[in-house]
Motif scaffolding. Sequence first.
Motif, short mmCIF file in Angstrom:
data_model
loop_
_atom_site.label_atom_id
_atom_site.label_comp_id
_atom_site.label_asym_id
_atom_site.label_seq_id
_atom_site.Cartn_x
_atom_site.Cartn_y
_atom_site.Cartn_z
N ALA A 1 0.83 -1.21 0.00
CA ALA A 1 0.00 0.00 0.00
C ALA A 1 0.86 1.25 0.00
O ALA A 1 0.59 2.22 -0.72
N THR A 2 1.93 1.24 0.80
CA THR A 2 2.85 2.39 0.84
C THR A 2 3.57 2.54 -0.49
O THR A 2 3.73 3.65 -1.02
N LEU A 3 4.01 1.43 -1.05
CA LEU A 3 4.67 1.44 -2.36
C LEU A 3 3.75 2.07 -3.40
O LEU A 3 4.17 2.92 -4.20
N ASP A 4 2.49 1.68 -3.37
CA ASP A 4 1.51 2.19 -4.32
C ASP A 4 1.30 3.69 -4.14
O ASP A 4 1.22 4.44 -5.13
N LEU A 5 1.23 4.16 -2.88
CA LEU A 5 0.99 5.58 -2.62
C LEU A 5 2.16 6.44 -3.09
O LEU A 5 1.96 7.53 -3.63
N VAL A 6 3.39 5.96 -2.89
CA VAL A 6 4.56 6.71 -3.33
C VAL A 6 4.53 6.91 -4.85
O VAL A 6 4.73 8.01 -5.37
N ILE A 7 4.24 5.83 -5.57
CA ILE A 7 4.19 5.90 -7.03
C ILE A 7 3.02 6.74 -7.49
O ILE A 7 3.12 7.52 -8.45
N ASP A 8 1.88 6.61 -6.80
CA ASP A 8 0.70 7.39 -7.17
C ASP A 8 0.95 8.88 -7.01
O ASP A 8 0.47 9.69 -7.83
N TYR A 9 1.67 9.28 -5.97
CA TYR A 9 1.92 10.71 -5.79
C TYR A 9 2.75 11.26 -6.95
O TYR A 9 2.54 12.39 -7.40
N LEU A 10 3.67 10.45 -7.45
CA LEU A 10 4.44 10.86 -8.62
C LEU A 10 3.56 11.00 -9.85
O LEU A 10 3.56 12.03 -10.53
N ASN A 11 2.79 9.94 -10.14
CA ASN A 11 2.06 9.88 -11.40
C ASN A 11 0.72 10.62 -11.40
O ASN A 11 0.27 11.08 -12.44
N TYR A 12 0.11 10.72 -10.23
CA TYR A 12 -1.18 11.38 -10.15
C TYR A 12 -1.06 12.85 -9.78
O TYR A 12 -2.01 13.62 -9.99
N VAL A 13 0.09 13.24 -9.23
CA VAL A 13 0.21 14.60 -8.72
C VAL A 13 1.41 15.35 -9.31
O VAL A 13 1.25 16.38 -9.95
N VAL A 14 2.63 14.84 -9.08
CA VAL A 14 3.83 15.59 -9.47
C VAL A 14 3.90 15.80 -10.98
O VAL A 14 4.04 16.94 -11.46
N VAL A 15 3.81 14.72 -11.73
CA VAL A 15 3.90 14.85 -13.20
C VAL A 15 2.75 15.70 -13.75
O VAL A 15 2.98 16.59 -14.58
N PRO A 16 1.50 15.48 -13.33
CA PRO A 16 0.42 16.35 -13.81
C PRO A 16 0.62 17.82 -13.44
O PRO A 16 0.27 18.71 -14.23
N ALA A 17 1.18 18.10 -12.25
CA ALA A 17 1.44 19.49 -11.87
C ALA A 17 2.44 20.12 -12.84
O ALA A 17 2.27 21.27 -13.27
N VAL A 18 3.49 19.36 -13.17
CA VAL A 18 4.46 19.84 -14.16
C VAL A 18 3.79 20.04 -15.52
O VAL A 18 4.03 21.03 -16.21
N PHE A 19 2.93 19.10 -15.89
CA PHE A 19 2.21 19.18 -17.17
C PHE A 19 1.36 20.44 -17.23
O PHE A 19 1.40 21.18 -18.22
N LEU A 20 0.58 20.70 -16.18
CA LEU A 20 -0.29 21.87 -16.15
C LEU A 20 0.51 23.16 -16.25
O LEU A 20 0.11 24.12 -16.91
N TYR A 21 1.67 23.18 -15.60
CA TYR A 21 2.55 24.36 -15.64
C TYR A 21 3.24 24.49 -17.00
O TYR A 21 3.23 25.57 -17.61
N ARG A 22 3.80 23.38 -17.48
CA ARG A 22 4.62 23.41 -18.69
C ARG A 22 3.82 23.80 -19.92
O ARG A 22 4.33 24.51 -20.81
N PHE A 23 2.57 23.37 -20.00
CA PHE A 23 1.78 23.61 -21.20
C PHE A 23 0.78 24.75 -21.04
O PHE A 23 -0.17 24.87 -21.81
N GLY A 24 1.01 25.60 -20.06
CA GLY A 24 0.25 26.84 -19.93
C GLY A 24 -1.23 26.66 -19.69
O GLY A 24 -2.03 27.49 -20.14
N LEU A 25 -1.60 25.64 -18.95
CA LEU A 25 -3.02 25.41 -18.70
C LEU A 25 -3.55 26.26 -17.55
O LEU A 25 -4.76 26.33 -17.35
N PHE A 26 -2.65 26.90 -16.81
CA PHE A 26 -3.05 27.89 -15.81
C PHE A 26 -2.77 29.29 -16.38
O PHE A 26 -1.96 29.44 -17.29
N PRO A 27 -3.43 30.32 -15.84
CA PRO A 27 -3.21 31.68 -16.36
C PRO A 27 -1.75 32.11 -16.27
O PRO A 27 -1.02 31.69 -15.37
#
Length: 236
Positions: free
Chosen positions: A75-101
């Motif tokens: 469960a801990t292993l899954d949460l660590v990977i999920d934070y990367l794939n569900y949060v960190v990378v998408p945050a970079v994506f939203l920033y990198r491709f100008g999806l925020f103002p």
Amino acid sequence: MEIGYGIGRRVSAWAVHAFTGSGAVLGFLALFAAIDGYAAACLGWLGLALVVDGIDGTLARKASVGDVLPQVDGATLDLVIDYLNYVVVPAVFLYRFGLFPEGFGLVGAAWVLLTSLYCFSRTDMKSGDAFFVGFPAIWNVVALHLWLLGWDPWANAAIALVLGVLTFTDVKFLHPFRVRRLMTLNIAAAALWLLGSTALVLTHPERSGWALAAWVAGSLWYAAVSAWRTMRHATP
């Protein structure tokens, strides 16, 4: 009395953990694709990671991983990977491709990162019937939707703000692979959504009629079941 397991069972259990761990590699590839400016490739790697995350739990249960390798918390292993794939990378994506103002990209990314920490640390993250409690930090799905829809960045920011706030509420969100009620339909809707999403990403900016219909149908089913569970009176 401690129960021993043969080498075959242990190899199978480690193989499942390795499969789960492959999600981190997929997230790494998605991160570099985003940094290099390849939106479709980033979403493609995240899509593969989503598939891994969707089926590794079933494999773990079949292999009795928790019993065979009790020293490794899946469960801990899954949460660590999920934070990367569900949060960190998408945050970079939203920033990198100008999806925020413009000028608010870092603020938006910080909002995604910080609110998600409290999602992942909730002790009541799941209800008794396996629904997520509060917004489950599925920012990979949000990033995909916002990129495909192409809405105004301020609308995207408003959506991100609302979703982040929902992290701290008792609103229920469907887990299509864990919720037993209507499970067959939930999995079918998830598969339909994944198929439509894949086609739309591969053909972007073109929009195939059937792919768009599949994507919308899967999304509406998820939203409808989540809203139904939120509104019905049941134990948390």
